[in-house]
Design an enzyme around this catalytic site. Sequence first.
Site, PDB file in Angstrom:
ATOM      1  N   ASN A  33       0.869  -1.183   0.000  1.00 30.98           N
ATOM      2  CA  ASN A  33       0.000   0.000   0.000  1.00 30.98           C
ATOM      3  C   ASN A  33       0.904   1.231   0.000  1.00 30.98           C
ATOM      4  OD1 ASN A  33      -1.811   2.026   0.544  1.00 30.98           O
ATOM      5  ND2 ASN A  33      -2.285   1.357   2.631  1.00 30.98           N
ATOM      6  N   TRP A  34       0.989   1.880  -1.141  1.00 31.25           N
ATOM      7  CA  TRP A  34       1.928   3.008  -1.279  1.00 31.25           C
ATOM      8  C   TRP A  34       1.394   4.306  -0.693  1.00 31.25           C
ATOM      9  CZ3 TRP A  34       3.842   2.252  -7.058  1.00 31.25           C
ATOM     10  CH2 TRP A  34       4.594   1.065  -7.121  1.00 31.25           C
ATOM     11  N   LYS A  35       0.139   4.321  -0.319  1.00 26.24           N
ATOM     12  CA  LYS A  35      -0.466   5.523   0.271  1.00 26.24           C
ATOM     13  C   LYS A  35      -0.229   6.732  -0.642  1.00 26.24           C
ATOM     14  CE  LYS A  35      -0.085   3.307   4.705  1.00 26.24           C
ATOM     15  NZ  LYS A  35      -0.006   3.413   6.145  1.00 26.24           N
TER      16      LYS A  35
ATOM     17  N   HIS B 197      -9.581   1.527   4.807  1.00 24.07           N
ATOM     18  CA  HIS B 197      -8.298   1.636   5.529  1.00 24.07           C
ATOM     19  C   HIS B 197      -8.480   2.595   6.708  1.00 24.07           C
ATOM     20  CE1 HIS B 197      -4.158   2.660   6.462  1.00 24.07           C
ATOM     21  NE2 HIS B 197      -3.818   1.530   5.854  1.00 24.07           N
TER      22      HIS B 197
ATOM     23  N   GLU C 111      -6.748   4.913   7.821  1.00 27.24           N
ATOM     24  CA  GLU C 111      -6.443   6.319   7.529  1.00 27.24           C
ATOM     25  C   GLU C 111      -7.638   7.002   6.872  1.00 27.24           C
ATOM     26  OE1 GLU C 111      -2.733   5.585   5.557  1.00 27.24           O
ATOM     27  OE2 GLU C 111      -1.802   5.151   7.491  1.00 27.24           O
TER      28      GLU C 111
ATOM     29  N   GLU D 196      -5.618  -4.745  10.537  1.00 23.78           N
ATOM     30  CA  GLU D 196      -4.563  -3.752  10.734  1.00 23.78           C
ATOM     31  C   GLU D 196      -4.825  -2.990  12.036  1.00 23.78           C
ATOM     32  OE1 GLU D 196      -2.553  -2.685   6.749  1.00 23.78           O
ATOM     33  OE2 GLU D 196      -4.218  -1.322   7.053  1.00 23.78           O
TER      34      GLU D 196
ATOM     35  N   GLY E 145       2.564   2.239  10.769  1.00 23.61           N
ATOM     36  CA  GLY E 145       3.557   3.305  10.632  1.00 23.61           C
ATOM     37  C   GLY E 145       4.274   3.636  11.927  1.00 23.61           C
TER      38      GLY E 145
ATOM     39  N   SER F  41       3.360  -2.222  10.270  1.00 20.92           N
ATOM     40  CA  SER F  41       4.815  -2.323  10.449  1.00 20.92           C
ATOM     41  C   SER F  41       5.383  -3.680  10.040  1.00 20.92           C
ATOM     42  CB  SER F  41       5.214  -1.971  11.888  1.00 20.92           C
ATOM     43  OG  SER F  41       4.824  -0.637  12.185  1.00 20.92           O
TER      44      SER F  41
ATOM     45  N   GLY G 200       2.791  -1.187   4.308  1.00 16.98           N
ATOM     46  CA  GLY G 200       2.849   0.242   3.986  1.00 16.98           C
ATOM     47  C   GLY G 200       4.279   0.674   3.733  1.00 16.98           C
ATOM     48  N   GLY G 201       4.917   1.241   4.750  1.00 17.73           N
ATOM     49  CA  GLY G 201       6.257   1.826   4.610  1.00 17.73           C
ATOM     50  C   GLY G 201       7.268   0.931   3.904  1.00 17.73           C
TER      51      GLY G 201
END
Length: 260
Positions: free
Chosen positions: A9-11, A95, A97, A167, A173, A213, A234-235
């Site tokens: 997930n590149w956000k 998600h 966010e 999640e 993150g 993470s 993600g990251g």
Amino acid sequence: MRRPVIAGNWKMYKAIGEAVEFVEQLRPLVAQCLHCDVVVAPPFTALAAVNAAARGSNIAVSAQNCHWDQEGAHTGDVSPQMLVDAGCSYVIIGHSERRHDHGETDDQVNRKVKAALAAGLVPIVCVGETLAEREDRNTRGVLHRQFRGGSAGLTAAEFSRIIVAYEPCWAIGTGRTASPEMASESHACLRQLASECFGRVVASGLRILYGGSVKPENIGGLMAQEEIDGALVGGASLKVDSFSAIVNYPRGMEAGASTS
Ligand code: PGA
């Protein structure tokens, strides 16, 4: 056996050029990957270009959100059909966010899931508790509400096409990963809910991804859990080296792997 999925997930990262370069570098590193489905979720602006760069590879493309209508007066929104047109086969829905930044509700998640399925997309439906909810011992209650809300009104056949991502918000993150056992407990709770709503056979085929993470260092331990069917990353999905290391996680220790 449930086929694992590793999704990046590149956000809100990567311009079109960077996104295409990433896929060109990733292709050879995952070309031999037969053990799992590989998915990348770029921002809307890069979807069509990433799809063109991934054509003929085993990398599938996901969007990070969609609207529930096919078209209409919804400024700034993108419909599931438009995502299919841009080459997507998956879409991330609900998600945390989006729930936090945009006040997305379980009812909206449900409408998006139905619209995505109708368009032929595979929805990756995200659920997970906040730190306060976990500390209040309310994790199960939150999973119940989000799972039942998000999947309300689906037939068993429709439900069998979705993927769920657990999640925990406090792990996203933050560098703080849920322990494999902790994640596994929530996954088992979600599978139990799926069983109650859609029957045991459908529930046993549901793929439940862990997100929060995930890194090359912890993916092996997570994937060793029978209840964990992949990861939403993600990251660590933003760098080709770390994402390909996660896709090619150490195998042989996963549940169900032959020991003979
Ligand atoms: P993270 O994000 O891997 O950076 O924690 C996961 C996600 O939000 O999907």
